[in-house]
Each structure stands twice: as structure tokens, then as C-alpha cells.
Design an enzyme around this catalytic site. Structure first.
Site, short mmCIF file in Angstrom:
data_model
loop_
_atom_site.label_atom_id
_atom_site.label_comp_id
_atom_site.label_asym_id
_atom_site.label_seq_id
_atom_site.Cartn_x
_atom_site.Cartn_y
_atom_site.Cartn_z
CG ASP A 58 26.89 25.31 -20.59
OD1 ASP A 58 27.38 24.18 -20.47
OD2 ASP A 58 27.55 26.31 -20.95
CD GLU B 4 21.61 18.58 -25.78
OE1 GLU B 4 22.40 19.32 -26.41
OE2 GLU B 4 21.93 17.47 -25.29
N GLY C 52 18.11 11.97 -26.94
CA GLY C 52 17.06 11.51 -26.05
C GLY C 52 16.90 10.02 -25.85
N GLY C 53 17.72 9.20 -26.52
CA GLY C 53 17.55 7.76 -26.40
C GLY C 53 17.79 7.24 -24.99
CB CYS D 184 25.19 15.28 -22.24
SG CYS D 184 26.48 16.29 -21.51
CB ALA D 185 19.13 14.70 -22.15
CB CYS E 250 29.56 7.07 -28.51
SG CYS E 250 29.27 5.79 -29.76
#
Length: 472
Positions: A339, A313, A292-293, A288-289, A409
Site C-alpha cells: 500500500d 502495487e 506494469g507498462g 503505483c506500478a 492519466c
């Protein structure tokens, strides 16, 4: 009877056109965008500030005040709503949203800044005249004069229920969080009143800007030469701009050799990269990029070992952001639009897999304070099937002996331990790895084997990480 001579009437005061204050007008524009378009302040505010600077309206002090007005108002919105509700003669939902935005900006100036009372009221009324008209400006004036009769602590004593009668509602009003979020955070944190109050207070503080030096492309020592830069607390690649420096002025960021990244996100990527493997270490996946961090940090670490990173992604525009962030990485990588629940790669293809799943974002309320007012408990039901599906994909995608990092998060138990526990019950071919030794020097990581970071304890976003090895 003779008529009495009339007294000459006083000449009417000439109408004074309202004066537009560029700082407060910009803050109002930002709040309207957040309210009307469900925009995020951290995306809306920078272009507004840039445009104002280009027009010559703003200097650095103006930009700092506008930023404080926007973020301060959003962080304390719940508290300010309670104060405003006590000062108006109608339900708050019947106050037009633009009027409420002007009032909230005024209340923040009165209760949350050092702006003198007269200046806060007069500037807010002038803003109301510009954006609402003279009639509604009189309403704003009357409400703010009531608010100005007490300070923040005095108002809290009036509008917040006593802690002993309703602890969660008390904390909700005092610290400006929806009640259900207070309850969820308290469940995740455990403990008594002190800990939850410290966490809620930390959510309302302005976070420092944290940079990451991408290994092999930049060093922390290089970034420390920037003005106001100090070392990160935990990550060897982290540098903090302690006085709110301007990241856009950092050469390494402009060149893509460094980035803006919370230290919690750095620690998640580093822990996965350093987890012990059984067998080769050649193929990594960020499932789940976007945006991009973490992918950029993983790609840089992989390059140092000669490993390949696949960054996937689902959303095409976010995949484009990932490709932009990874451009110039010295090692082999590929970005795909895919996906994660129906992956385009073969099972068992990777040695290390990161699955940083979509979630409520309750761990980043410092950075996106408006998110607390948008999220609903029902959102958890929407995310739950996706989070479990993505974790199952991650476990299928890693080879026997490889390691998966499940990250969110959010500290909400329904998005963290509940997901891991439910999925691993059905996967006897897996085992949890103790993640705590892979965050060296970081204190208060709990009983393990998973890790929960906290803003008030670690100075990071409230990132969660579970490391899982596939055993057979």
C-alpha cells in the site's frame, strides 16, 4: 336471399426463423457485458473476437466491423441517446437496456457508418428478432425508420441546443461527452471554442496502437520492420501501427521485449528517468506500478545504468501483472504487493520515484470510451485524499536531492495542479522542476513547470506530469 360465395383467404406466410448475424450478435454481446457488468470494451472484445475466429465464424473484415460497431456505438452513445429519445414515446430510462443496445447499434450503422440504410435497418431488426423476440423487433424497426429520415448533422441540429444558448450542453450532445466532463476539460484546456471542440473530437477518434521498444531488449528499428509500422512522434522508443496492425503478431511483444504503451506514458517515464539528480542514481521506485507498462520501461532504463527498481502495487492481481511484464528484465528489480499510503520501505530510500496515481482516467477516453458514462463528479472527492496521500508518500520516500514524478492519466485540475499545489504548500523541503526540457521536441507544453499532454495536440493520452525535487 342466397349467400355470396366467400373469397378464398390468402395463405398465411410461413414463419421465417430469424437468422443470426455473427458480427452484430458479437457486438451486442460486448455492449451487454459493458452495460451489465461494468466491463471495459478493450477487455471484453478481444476474447470474443478470438473465440469467433477459432470457431471459423470470422475473418479479418468481420473482426474490423465488429470492433467498429462496438467502439463507435460507445463513443457516440450520448449523441445517439439524444436521437433515440426524439424518436420514442417514452423516457429513455423506461426502454429496456438490451433494446437500447440494439437501437444504439442500429443508429450507429445509420448515422456513423457507410452501411446502406436498408441494410442497417434490416440487419438491426434481424438482430432484435434473435435477441429480443419478434414483438420488440417491431418497436426497433419503427424507431430506426424514424432515425433513417435524416443524417447525423440533421439530427444534431434537431436535438442539440444552440451553442450560443448553452455552449457546454451543445458540445455535450454534439461530441457525446457528459456535460460535467466538457466543463472540466474546458477549464483545464483554457481558450475558446476551437480548442475544446478539437479535444472532444480527438476523444472520439480511434487511437493508433503504439508500441514501446524496451531499451536494451528491443529497438525501434526492429519494430519498424513490422507491417504498417511508422516511427513514434516523440519518444525514441515508440513505434506506431498506423493501420491498426495486430500487436499479438509482433515477435518482440510475444517475448516481452516490447509492449503496447501510449506515447504519453512513455514520455512520463523518460522525463523522470532523465531528470537531473544531486548525488547517486542507484535506487528507483514505481509506487503505483500496476499493470506494469511504465515499470517495464523504467526497469529497462534503470538496467542500463546499473540501478535497481522496486515496483510496488497494492492489488495482488495487478502486482502479478507487473511481475509478468518485468520478467526477463536484465537489471535488478523487485515486485512487492504494498500500500503506497503505508509503504513497506524506509523513508528517503530512493533516488527517483514515480507515483502514477489512481484517477478518473479522463485522459484516456479514446481508449475507454465507456468510462465517460460511468464517472461522476463525486469520484473526484473519492480520489482526492488518496492522490494527496500517495504524493506525500513519494516525497517521503525520495532522498534529499532526489526527484519525484507525480503523474495522472487525467487532465482534470482537481487531480493535477490542485493536488501538487496543496501538498507542496506543506512541504518547504521541495521544489518544482521544469519538466518541459525533459520532453525534447514536444511542442505546446504550456507555461510549465509541469506538463499537460493532449490527444488533439500531441496525439497521446492526456497525461499530466509534475517533477519535484526534495531539497532538504
Amino acid at each position: 336471399m342466397s349467400e355470396q360465395p366467400r373469397r378464398p383467404s390468402k395463405p398465411a406466410k410461413p414463419y421465417r426463423r430469424p437468422q443470426k448475424d455473427p458480427v452484430r450478435f458479437l457486438a451486442f454481446e460486448a455492449l451487454r457485458a459493458v452495460d451489465e457488468r461494468d466491463a471495459y470494451a478493450n477487455l471484453v472484445l478481444p476474447p470474443l473476437l478470438r473465440k469467433a475466429r477459432e470457431k471459423g465464424d470470422f475473418d479479418a473484415r468481420d473482426a474490423a466491423l465488429a470492433t467498429e460497431l462496438v467502439y463507435g456505438t460507445l463513443r457516440r452513445q450520448g449523441t445517439y441517446d439524444a436521437v433515440i429519445a426524439a424518436c420514442v414515446d417514452r423516457p429513455l430510462r423506461e426502454v429496456d437496456p438490451p433494446v437500447l443496445d440494439v437501437l444504439s447499434l442500429g443508429v450507429h450503422q445509420l448515422l456513423g457508418t457507410r452501411i446502406p440504410t436498408h441494410a442497417a435497418v434490416s440487419a438491426s431488426v434481424e438482430l432484435a428478432r434473435v435477441v429480443l423476440g419478434d414483438g420488440r423487433a417491431k418497436f426497433v424497426n419503427a424507431v430506426l425508420r424514424k432515425v433513417a429520415q435524416d443524417d447525423l448533422q440533421g439530427w444534431i441540429e434537431k436535438v442539440a441546443p444552440p451553442y450560443d444558448e448553452d455552449p457546454e450542453d451543445h458540445l455535450s450532445v454534439v461530441h457525446s461527452h457528459p456535460r460535467w466532463i466538457v466543463s472540466a476539460l474546458w477549464d483545464s484546456l483554457g481558450g475558446g471554442r476551437a480548442g475544446i471542440e478539437e479535444l472532444l473530437e480527438a476523444d472520439n477518434e480511434r487511437p493508433e496502437v503504439t508500441l514501446v521498444a524496451r531499451p536494451g531488449r528491443a529497438t525501434a528499428e526492429e519494430l519498424l520492420r513490422e507491417e504498417s509500422a511508422v516511427p513514434g512522434r516523440w519518444s525514441p522508443y515508440a513505434v506506431r501501427l498506423a493501420e491498426g496492425g495486430e500487436p499479438g503478431a509482433v515477435e518482440a511483444l510475444r517475448e516481452g521485449r516490447a509492449g503496447v504503451q501510449d506515447e504519453g506514458s512513455q514520455l512520463v517515464a523518460l522525463a523522470l528517468a532523465n531528470a537531473p539528480l544531486d548525488g547517486p542514481d542507484e535506487k528507483w521506485l514505481d509506487g503505483c506500478a500496476g499493470p506494469g507498462g511504465k515499470a517495464a520501461l523504467l526497469a529497462a532504463l534503470a538496467a542500463q545504468r546499473g540501478a535497481f527498481l522496486l515496483a510496488s502495487e497494492k492489488q495482488p492481481h495487478r502486482a502479478g501483472l507487473v511481475a509478468k511484464v518485468l520478467a526477463g528484465n536484465p537489471g535488478p528489480y523487485q515486485v512487492v504487493t504494498g500500500d503506497g499510503t503505508r509503504p513497506p520501505w524506509r523513508p528517503g530510500s530512493f533516488d527517483r520515484v514515480l507515483m502514477d496515481v489512481p484517477c478518473t482516467g479522463l485522459g484516456a477516453l479514446r481508449r475507454r470510451p465507456e468510462a465517460r458514462w460511468r464517472r461522476r463528479p463525486d469520484d473526484l472527492d473519492d480520489f482526492a485524499p488518496l492522490q494527496r496521500s500517495l504524493l506525500r508518500t513519494a516525497l517521503d520516500s525520495v532522498r534529499v536531492g532526489g526527484v519525484v514524478g507525480y503523474a495522472t492519466c487525467s487532465p482534470h485540475l482537481a487531480e493535477t495542479r490542485a493536488v501538487v499545489t496543496d501538498v507542496l504548500k506543506q512541504r518547504p523541503d521541495t521544489e518544482l522542476i521544469d519538466a518541459r526540457p525533459l520532453l525534447p521536441g514536444v511542442p505546446a507544453l504550456g507555461e510549465g513547470p509541469d506538463v499537460q499532454l493532449w490527444p488533439h495536440v500531441h496525439g497521446t493520452d492526456a497525461m499530466y506530469l509534475a517533477l519535484i525535487r526534495r531539497t532538504g
